[in-house]
Write a protein that holds these residues in place. Structure first.
Motif, PDB file in Angstrom:
ATOM      1  N   ASP A  68     -14.778   2.263  -0.924  1.00  0.00           N
ATOM      2  CA  ASP A  68     -13.970   3.401  -1.393  1.00  0.00           C
ATOM      3  C   ASP A  68     -12.521   3.004  -1.643  1.00  0.00           C
ATOM      4  O   ASP A  68     -11.860   3.567  -2.517  1.00  0.00           O
ATOM      5  N   SER A  69     -12.031   2.042  -0.868  1.00  0.00           N
ATOM      6  CA  SER A  69     -10.627   1.635  -1.007  1.00  0.00           C
ATOM      7  C   SER A  69     -10.400   0.771  -2.251  1.00  0.00           C
ATOM      8  O   SER A  69      -9.258   0.471  -2.575  1.00  0.00           O
ATOM      9  N   GLN A  70     -11.499   0.356  -2.932  1.00  0.00           N
ATOM     10  CA  GLN A  70     -11.343  -0.502  -4.107  1.00  0.00           C
ATOM     11  C   GLN A  70     -12.138   0.037  -5.302  1.00  0.00           C
ATOM     12  O   GLN A  70     -13.096  -0.600  -5.770  1.00  0.00           O
ATOM     13  N   THR A  83      -4.901  -2.383  -6.290  1.00  0.00           N
ATOM     14  CA  THR A  83      -5.779  -3.347  -5.615  1.00  0.00           C
ATOM     15  C   THR A  83      -6.407  -4.249  -6.672  1.00  0.00           C
ATOM     16  O   THR A  83      -6.877  -3.792  -7.714  1.00  0.00           O
ATOM     17  N   THR A 111       0.837  -1.201   0.000  1.00  0.00           N
ATOM     18  CA  THR A 111       0.000   0.000   0.000  1.00  0.00           C
ATOM     19  C   THR A 111       0.874   1.253   0.000  1.00  0.00           C
ATOM     20  O   THR A 111       0.627   2.209  -0.739  1.00  0.00           O
TER      21      THR A 111
END
Ligand code: FEO
Ligand code: CA
Ligand code: CA
Ligand code: CA
Length: 573
Positions: A404-406, A374, A368
């Motif tokens: 949101d992270s993907q 991702t 990260t």
């Protein structure tokens, strides 16, 4: 993307339809037989299978939930099969279904995990298990192993029972595998987090959370009888799992070696190739939604003339993680390997990385930090030996475009990706050590009859070869790509017409894909290996859910299936 779709010369069998039956089906002219099942005795005086078997019986029997495997030839009529035993099913392992497990139950569960090394001999032209074999061995969740490489002896790996940080007990959740040209077997630790828990309620920091480690396990209950799995009491024990382990199958007394240079994550397989310049390159997926794809390049070079001097090539090298850029209109683009080395790319003490060992132990966080892409659950990787193309299954990802992270990206372009896809890349100049590559999508699984656009799948998917959730993949010697599935077998709704989990075969030049095998009820198909003459193929049926293979009222047992062609020919022709 998918090639010309011209008629394949590699694929000679007649494709089979889907199935919802509790059996294994293969094409006309082929035969599928059970070679070995969970609980079969693999030593001369081992007890025969019974659900009542205790821990000491299980330690002498074939482990449960067979996954990745490798065939090691010993002679024309002798071989050693190394097979991962990924996990157990409480409801079948115990007569009581797993409620209130005793100390012996916990030990039985640990003994059903790990790796089974089983000698085979040919009897009347057919491979059979040889319980007398000198090389037969069970490696379990309590077999002594050595930690090697840059993280060995680090303070994060030291425990009350092992102040050296180098002597680890066991391996578990051994998913897929790899093999080396120097004759060793690689077994990959995947969902190790599911075995740690605590009697106490504890909140663990982000380095634990990133790997899913908490005070609650996945129901194995080992911590109740084996204190090292109590994460409140022994917080460093989880750092000792999530590695690739190298085993010398030819020496049953050898100590397996955990290879810390390859990083700690939820390893799927280890696709090893020797680059033209001799560097050993290992591609590795981390099977979790939104995690990453990795590459290891050895510091030393493989020299076939040096024999055992090659044996520690996986001890030192450089780990990289992939970044994909490109266009989701064209389903192709460029890629870059980002180096995971202490002091580079922000992997510094200020960012929480005091040394190389911490970069490797917390490889996910390092990935990260450097800006890796991702991915939609990277499972197996396979390398085409001749054209150097590399393939990775991205099995599915319900969080893609949802969390949101993907967010959607060019290489993972479908919201929730219910069907999965296989990405392909070509290293620059055919050199696996190069920092750049070109990629495209070899196949996007889908449903051309019920869906449109990207959800319909690429041109090489049609009503006759639909599948979902590609997982295990591997090339045979002729370059056929075998694709195994671990997906939705409801045969309804978005998955109508796909049937049970299955195995297909692809010609990666033309893009054509044909269904070769269908599995029994609620299993996944995983694990594949061939005899050197490609005339016997071994395939894994994992966690069947009804009565396979015995039928009737029998409890189901994971099994290795042996496939031959009636005319004795090469599998797939
Ligand atoms: Fe053990 Fe990702 O499958
Ligand atoms: Ca898998
Ligand atoms: Ca899977
Ligand atoms: Ca599995």
């Amino acid at each position: 993307v998918a090639g010309s779709l011209s008629k394949s010369e590699l694929l000679g069998f007649k494709a089979i339809p889907t199935s919802t039956a509790d059996t294994v089906t293969v094409p006309e002219g082929y035969k599928a037989e059970v070679l070995v099942s969970w609980g079969d005795p693999i030593f001369a005086n081992a007890p025969t299978f019974s659900q009542q078997n205790d821990a000491s019986a299980q330690a002498q029997q074939f482990g449960d939930n067979n996954d990745g495997m490798t065939f090691f030839p010993l002679a024309n009529d002798r071989a050693l099969l190394a097979v991962n035993n990924e996990y157990i099913n409480d409801e079948f392992l115990f007569t009581h279904g797993g409620k209130n497990i005793s100390a012996d139950d916990a030990r039985k569960s640990q003994a059903a995990h790990g790796v089974s090394l089983v000698e085979l001999k040919k009897v009347d032209g057919r491979w059979t298990v040889n319980p007398q074999g000198r090389l037969n061995r069970r490696i379990t969740a309590y077999t002594e192993m050595a930690m090697t490489g840059p993280a060995a002896g680090h303070s994060l790996l030291k425990t009350a029972a092992d102040p050296s940080g180098k002597k680890i007990l066991g391996t578990f959740n051994n998913c897929a595998n790899g093999e080396t040209p120097w004759g060793t077997y690689l077994t990959c630790e995947e969902n190790f987090n599911g075995y740690f828990a605590s009697e106490k309620t504890v909140t663990l920091g982000k380095t634990y959370q990133r790997y899913g480690i908490s005070d609650t396990d996945w129901g194995y209950d080992w911590y109740k009888h084996d204190e090292r799995f109590d994460v409140a009491k022994h917080p460093n024990e989880p750092h000792r799992f999530g590695w690739v382990v190298e085993i010398d199958p030819m020496d049953p007394n050898s100590t397996p070696k955990k290879r810390s240079a390859l990083g700690r994550f939820k390893h799927e397989n280890a696709a090893l190739t020797v680059n033209d310049d001799g560097h050993v390159v290992v591609y590795m997926g981390d099977d979790e939604r939104g995690e990453h794809l990795y590459k290891f390049v050895s510091a030393g070079k493989y020299d076939p003339s040096k024999g055992s001097a090659n044996r520690d090539l996986l001890e030192n090298g450089t780990l990289y993680v992939a970044k994909f850029t490109g266009s989701d209109d064209e389903l192709k683009g460029q890629g870059e390997w980002l180096e995971l080395t202490f002091g580079k790319n922000g992997l510094t003490p200020e960012n929480g990385f005091p040394d190389q060992a911490s970069v490797l132990i917390f490889a996910r966080e390092a990935a990260t930090q450097v800006g890796a892409t991702t991915m939609d659950r990277p499972e197996w990787v396979a390398v085409h030996a001749d054209n150097k193309h590399v393939f990775c299954t991205l099995t599915n990802n319900k969080y893609r475009g949802v969390k949101d992270s993907q967010p959607l990206n060019a290489a993972n372009p479908r919201t929730k990706n219910p069907y999965g896809h296989i990405i392909r890349w070509a290293p620059t100049q055919g050199d696996h050590t190069q920092p750049t590559f070109e990629w495209d999508i070899f196949v996007m699984a889908g449903h051309p009859e019920k869906q449109s656009g990207l959800m319909a799948g690429t041109d090489n998917i049609n009503k006759d070869n639909m599948f979902n959730s590609p997982d295990g993949i591997g090339f045979d010697r002729a370059g056929r790509l075998w694709i195994q599935t671990d997906g939705d077998y409801s045969n309804e709704g978005d998955f109508a017409g796909m049937g049970n989990n299955q195995m297909l075969c692809a010609d990666t030049q033309t893009g054509e894909i044909r269904r070769f095998l269908t599995g029994p009820t609620s299993c996944e198909i995983t694990g594949l290996t061939f005899t050197p003459d490609s005339r016997t193929m071994f395939v894994g049926v994992q966690h069947p859910g009804a009565h396979f293979p015995a039928g009737g009222d029998a409890i189901p047992r994971s099994s290795v299936i042996m496939i031959t062609k009636d005319d004795g020919g090469v599998i797939g022709t």
